[in-house]
Write an enzyme that holds these catalytic residues in place. Structure first.
Site, PDB file in Angstrom:
ATOM      1  N   GLY A  36       5.637  -3.645  11.743  1.00  0.00           N
ATOM      2  CA  GLY A  36       6.502  -3.315  10.265  1.00  0.00           C
ATOM      3  C   GLY A  36       8.185  -4.546  10.429  1.00  0.00           C
ATOM      4  O   GLY A  36       7.819  -5.767  11.309  1.00  0.00           O
ATOM      5  N   TYR A 145      -9.756  -1.781  16.401  1.00  0.00           N
ATOM      6  CA  TYR A 145      -8.814  -1.009  15.539  1.00  0.00           C
ATOM      7  C   TYR A 145      -9.919   0.350  15.597  1.00  0.00           C
ATOM      8  O   TYR A 145      -9.037   1.197  15.728  1.00  0.00           O
ATOM      9  CB  TYR A 145      -8.522  -1.709  14.314  1.00  0.00           C
ATOM     10  CG  TYR A 145      -7.821  -0.691  13.042  1.00  0.00           C
ATOM     11  CD1 TYR A 145      -6.682  -0.893  13.683  1.00  0.00           C
ATOM     12  CD2 TYR A 145      -8.477  -0.584  11.922  1.00  0.00           C
ATOM     13  CE1 TYR A 145      -6.408  -0.034  12.497  1.00  0.00           C
ATOM     14  CE2 TYR A 145      -8.045   0.121  11.026  1.00  0.00           C
ATOM     15  CZ  TYR A 145      -6.940   0.118  11.257  1.00  0.00           C
ATOM     16  OH  TYR A 145      -6.276   0.587  10.342  1.00  0.00           O
TER      17      TYR A 145
END
Ligand code: UDP
Length: 311
Positions: A36, A145
């Protein structure tokens, strides 16, 4: 409401922060900024009712005061970033989901998990309904993931069943729009970045693999509706308009007037051959359907990337 958003400085997380801030809710954004970026929420830093905490949610999460909704959106999400941050990806899907659910349990708040179409792996059923159990390699290059998110879904359903937490699971298909990281390696930033620099677009393999791209405003609208619905199990949110990667590359070159064409590069292992959401459940439960078509969404996205590249 007071809403905690993990991954609040990410692509989707920051759009959720915007939406809830605009509606007058209090937002606590938590992010450790490994994928982020503070730039995504800089404009909110001084906003009334907005708080940012720089923290890795794979470690115990401490939030003062009561919380109404915990939204767990923290995770590397592009193949490039979850390969680079493999262990962190497994930890945030496992330990991070546990901590976020613990925060929800302590506050008796609702809980929203950002899951993914990757839980379907390289699907043998097409399009993919929520009832399809998937075709995932637990040792392959995407396992960190895919399996983390599958585990996160199992943990979420267990907290619902054991602790009666009011859960939502949103299975997010390929999404795109403003604030995607230019260097995250996904097809949209890669192609747009290459096109705007006048370079050829790197199509992996022959480009016959398909994806279905959902514009971020549609995704956010779907997630917000899901919070208001009564469904504790998974719901696909995505755009069912399927396109091959080769056709997508041609479209980007057209929209950007890029004369440099296309080059082919090797297809990464375990790259799903087809992906398209069956959104029957979302249509029925949420009365939701995507509104923004690919040309319109890509024009907005290209305009935004143009500004990013200029800066
Ligand atoms: N892809 C491509 N060129 C790129 C980046 C990605 O052809 O420069 C392909 C990739 O092989 C995959 C599709 O585009 O088939 C979408 O890839 P992305 O990394 O966006 O995410 P995925 O949907 O695979 O998780």
């Amino acid at each position: 409401m007071r809403i905690v958003i993990t991954g609040g400085a990410g692509f989707i997380g920051s759009h959720l922060c915007d939406r809830f801030n605009r509606e007058g809710h209090e937002v606590v954004a938590i992010d450790n900024l490994i994928t982020g970026s503070l730039a995504n929420i800089q404009h909110l830093m001084d906003a009334v009712g907005f708080q940012f905490i720089n923290h890795d949610v794979s470690k115990y999460i401490s939030v003062d005061g009561s919380v109404d909704v915990v939204m767990h959106f923290a995770s590397p999400a592009s193949p490039k970033s979850y390969t680079e941050f493999a262990i962190q990806t497994l930890k945030v899907g496992g330990l991070g989901t546990h901590n976020a659910l613990g925060l929800a349990k302590a506050n008796r708040s609702a809980f929203v998990l950002a899951s993914t179409s990757e839980v379907y792996g390289d699907p043998e059923v097409h399009p993919q309904p929520e009832t399809y159990r998937g075709n995932v390699s637990c040792t392959g290059p995407r396992a960190m993931y895919d399996e983390a998110k599958r585990y996160a879904e199992a943990m979420t359903m267990s907290y619902h069943r054991v602790h009666n937490i009011d859960t939502r699971i949103v299975r997010i298909f390929n999404s795109y729009g403003q604030r995607m990281a230019l260097d995250d390696g996904r097809v949209v930033p890669n192609f747009v970045g290459q096109a705007l620099r006048g370079e050829p677009l790197t199509v992996y393999g022959d480009g016959s693999q398909t994806r279905s791209f959902c514009y971020v405003s549609d995704l956010i609208a779907g997630i917000v509706r899901l919070i208001g619905a009564q469904e504790n199990g998974p719901v696909n949110i995505g755009n069912p308009d399927e396109i091959s990667i080769l056709d997508f590359a041609k479209k980007i070159n057209e929209l950007t007037d890029n004369p440099a064409g296309i080059v082919h590069q090797p297809l990464p292992p375990d790259d799903p051959t087809r992906r398209c959401p069956d959104i029957t459940r979302a249509r029925r439960l949420l009365d939701w359907t995507p509104q923004v078509d690919l040309d319109e969404g890509m024009e907005k996205t290209i305009a935004w990337f143009r500004g990013e590249i200029r800066d």
